[in-house]
Design a protein around this motif. Structure first.
Motif, short mmCIF file in Angstrom:
data_model
loop_
_atom_site.label_atom_id
_atom_site.label_comp_id
_atom_site.label_asym_id
_atom_site.label_seq_id
_atom_site.Cartn_x
_atom_site.Cartn_y
_atom_site.Cartn_z
N THR A 139 0.81 -1.23 0.00
CA THR A 139 0.00 0.00 0.00
C THR A 139 0.84 1.27 0.00
N GLY A 140 2.15 1.14 -0.06
CA GLY A 140 3.01 2.31 -0.25
C GLY A 140 3.25 3.14 1.00
N ARG A 141 3.80 4.32 0.75
CA ARG A 141 4.28 5.18 1.83
C ARG A 141 3.21 6.17 2.28
N ALA A 142 3.07 6.33 3.60
CA ALA A 142 2.20 7.37 4.15
C ALA A 142 3.01 8.62 4.42
N ASN A 143 2.36 9.78 4.26
CA ASN A 143 3.02 11.06 4.45
C ASN A 143 2.43 11.80 5.64
N ASN A 144 3.22 12.71 6.19
CA ASN A 144 2.79 13.51 7.34
C ASN A 144 1.97 14.69 6.85
N PRO A 145 0.74 14.87 7.33
CA PRO A 145 -0.08 15.98 6.83
C PRO A 145 0.49 17.36 7.15
N TRP A 146 1.42 17.46 8.09
CA TRP A 146 2.05 18.75 8.38
C TRP A 146 3.11 19.10 7.34
N ASP A 147 3.67 18.09 6.71
CA ASP A 147 4.69 18.29 5.68
C ASP A 147 4.80 16.97 4.93
N LEU A 148 4.31 16.93 3.70
CA LEU A 148 4.22 15.67 2.97
C LEU A 148 5.58 15.05 2.69
N GLY A 149 6.64 15.82 2.83
CA GLY A 149 7.98 15.28 2.64
C GLY A 149 8.54 14.62 3.88
N ARG A 150 7.76 14.57 4.94
CA ARG A 150 8.23 13.99 6.20
C ARG A 150 7.36 12.81 6.61
N THR A 151 7.91 11.99 7.47
CA THR A 151 7.22 10.78 7.89
C THR A 151 6.20 11.06 8.99
N PRO A 152 5.07 10.35 8.98
CA PRO A 152 4.18 10.38 10.14
C PRO A 152 4.62 9.41 11.22
N GLY A 153 5.72 8.70 10.97
CA GLY A 153 6.21 7.72 11.93
C GLY A 153 5.68 6.32 11.64
N GLY A 154 6.00 5.42 12.54
CA GLY A 154 5.57 4.05 12.42
C GLY A 154 5.63 3.37 13.78
N SER A 155 4.90 2.33 13.98
CA SER A 155 4.24 1.69 12.87
C SER A 155 2.79 2.12 12.68
N SER A 156 2.23 2.90 13.60
CA SER A 156 0.84 3.36 13.45
C SER A 156 0.82 4.72 12.73
N GLY A 157 1.66 4.85 11.70
CA GLY A 157 1.78 6.13 11.02
C GLY A 157 0.57 6.51 10.21
N GLY A 158 -0.05 5.54 9.53
CA GLY A 158 -1.27 5.85 8.80
C GLY A 158 -2.39 6.28 9.72
N GLU A 159 -2.47 5.64 10.88
CA GLU A 159 -3.50 6.00 11.87
C GLU A 159 -3.30 7.42 12.36
N SER A 160 -2.07 7.77 12.71
CA SER A 160 -1.81 9.11 13.23
C SER A 160 -2.07 10.16 12.16
N ALA A 161 -1.67 9.88 10.91
CA ALA A 161 -1.87 10.84 9.83
C ALA A 161 -3.36 11.04 9.54
N ALA A 162 -4.13 9.95 9.56
CA ALA A 162 -5.56 10.05 9.29
C ALA A 162 -6.26 10.92 10.33
N ILE A 163 -5.92 10.71 11.58
CA ILE A 163 -6.56 11.48 12.66
C ILE A 163 -6.14 12.94 12.60
N ALA A 164 -4.85 13.20 12.40
CA ALA A 164 -4.36 14.58 12.34
C ALA A 164 -4.98 15.35 11.20
N ALA A 165 -5.25 14.67 10.07
CA ALA A 165 -5.79 15.33 8.88
C ALA A 165 -7.32 15.37 8.86
N GLY A 166 -7.98 14.92 9.92
CA GLY A 166 -9.43 15.01 10.00
C GLY A 166 -10.17 13.93 9.25
N MET A 167 -9.47 12.86 8.86
CA MET A 167 -10.15 11.75 8.19
C MET A 167 -10.82 10.80 9.17
N SER A 168 -10.46 10.91 10.44
CA SER A 168 -11.02 10.06 11.49
C SER A 168 -10.88 10.81 12.81
#
Length: 468
Positions: A139-168
């Motif tokens: 499913t590829g790489r997740a990006n940080n909504p604060w700066d798409l060139g940076r990581t949201p971390g791992g391993s729950s990086g998609g979860e953190s990015a989704a919540i920060a960006a208002g998707m959940s």
């Protein structure tokens, strides 16, 4: 209203639904629209639950019929794609598990659903949840909504990015060494790793080993994390590590009868630490002093004597390799690089394994001594703010350190089983979130949550959100 709904926390949404100010259908649809609008740039969502709107319609009917409803009735939530969801793909970030659909929910998912919450989607992760960056071949790489060139971390990086960006508004992550708290810090949300065993790991692979692994809530507010924790915690009769219910709490409660004793620590023990991160920890310490806590700088000799990251590596790699090797045998060409590298690690000798076990016991004893005189510890979550994708080392205070140093302030809690929470309290010069970590003694989650609520109320950055 729909644009506002994706900014509200889960507690507020639940209250609005109960008061019939908004319908579950509107709430779920607003979050689906948000996913459609922004996730192509973030890649946090890997599967949308096909029946989310159907579940929302049923939830709406229950409200209109005047039925008794749960505390999260009609509120959508997301779950990391390592957590089993009945009828919804759980692919663990790997082509080896492509298209896998579990028959049953993990205990944590089932408990949120029992409280009325609606599964909205599954979120991105590194293969097998085994990296501090969220990337994989499926499913590829997740990006940080604060700066798409940076990581949201791992391993729950998609979860953190989704919540920060208002998707959940609310989600479930897992934490082996950093994986709830680190991503929460990278994206400016709240993440809780409770005492080991508080929340059953049933329905999360690998079944064995589980002694360092946790599942925990992630959200944009402390009250949401506290509510989710109250629903998730307690034995399920299947996870042998999960034995204590919520009635077992060594904390001081939400309204302590005396000033709380809080030590704060940056270096030595967790260093080297970026100056902006160190300053944020100190600012949080001063904020707690300002609301009546007894705050002092501390040192924990056990952290200086034994390297928790080395302990973890010697113990965990030996224990997890068999599970990874079993599912990948004959399909090694479909593995992501970090999984292949882990399997190529030399086995720990029996003598080194025993020495690591003894060092882990010394670390537990050291924390027991510290918590004999303090209610909590305030420290960094990460040594630096969110970094650019793909870095193998960082330079901190003029010193080059490997990327694994990002685990240094979080992995001690996995080795010892202590509870810890990440909450944003600062901003870097590049506009990135900086989190601090609140740690308490075993089974004292009420202390962690109380102190987090105090920091949230005094935070200089509580209403900031990414522009995406």
């Amino acid at each position: 209203m729909s644009s506002d709904l994706v900014r509200f926390d889960a507690t507020r949404l639940a209250g609005m639904i109960r008061a019939r100010e908004v319908s579950p259908v509107e709430v779920v649809r607003a979050h689906l629209d948000r996913i459609e609008a922004v996730d192509s740039r973030i890649n946090a969502i890997v599967t949308v639950a096909a029946d989310a709107l159907g579940a929302a319609r049923a939830a709406e009917a229950a409200v209109l019929a005047g039925e008794d409803v749960g505390p999260l009735h009609g509120v959508p939530f997301t779950a990391k794609d390592s957590i089993d969801t009945a009828g919804v793909m759980t692919q663990r970030g790997s082509p080896i598990f492509r298209g896998r659909v579990p028959e049953a929910d993990a205990t944590s998912v089932a408990r949120l659903k029992a409280a009325g919450a609606i599964l909205l989607a599954k979120t991105n992760l590194p293969e097998f949840s085994y990296s501090t960056e969220t990337d994989n071949l499926l499913t590829g790489r997740a990006n940080n909504p604060w700066d798409l060139g940076r990581t949201p971390g791992g391993s729950s990086g998609g979860e953190s990015a989704a919540i920060a960006a208002g998707m959940s508004p609310l989600g479930l992550g897992t934490d082996l060494a950093i994986s709830v708290r680190g991503p929460a810090a990278n994206t400016g949300i709240v993440g809780l790793k409770a005492t080991h065993g508080r929340v059953p790991m049933t329905g999360i692979w690998p079944r064995v080993p589980r002694r360092f692994w946790h599942v925990g809530p992630m959200a944009r507010s402390v009250r949401d994390v506290a509510l989710a924790y109250s629903l998730l915690a307690g034995p399920d009769g299947e996870d042998g590590f999960s034995t204590a219910g919520l009635g077992v709490d060594a904390g001081v409660g939400r309204e302590p009868s005396r000033p709380l004793r809080v030590g704060w620590l940056v270096e030595p023990g967790f260093g080297p630490i970026d100056p902006e991160v160190a300053a944020t920890v100190q600012a949080a310490a001063e904020a707690l002093r300002g609301v009546g806590c007894l705050v002092e700088p501390v040192r924990i000799p056990a952290l200086e004597r034994d390297d928790a990251l080395e302990i973890f590596w010697r113990l965990h790699v030996m224990e997890v390799k068999p599970a990874f090797a079993e599912v990948t045998r004959g399909r090694e060409g479909e593995m992501f690089a970090i999984s292949r590298a882990m399997l190529a690690e030399p086995d720990t000798s029996v003598a080194d394994f025993v020495r690591a076990e003894q060092a882990a016991e010394r670390l537990r004893d050291g924390f027991a001594d510290y918590f004999g005189g303090h209610d909590a510890l305030l420290c960094p979550v990460l040594p630096i703010p969110a970094h650019a994708h793909g870095l193998s080392e960082f330079v901190i205070n003029g010193r080059a350190v490997p990327a694994t140093h990002s685990l240094s302030a979080t992995v001690p809690l996995n080795v010892t089983g202590l509870p810890g929470l990440s909450i944003r309290f600062g901003t870097s010069r590049d506009g990135l979130p900086i989190g601090v970590q609140i740690v308490s003694g075993w089974w004292a989650e009420s202390t962690v949550l109380h102190l987090a609520s105090l920091l949230e109320a005094t935070s200089p950055v509580r209403d900031l959100r990414p522009a995406i």
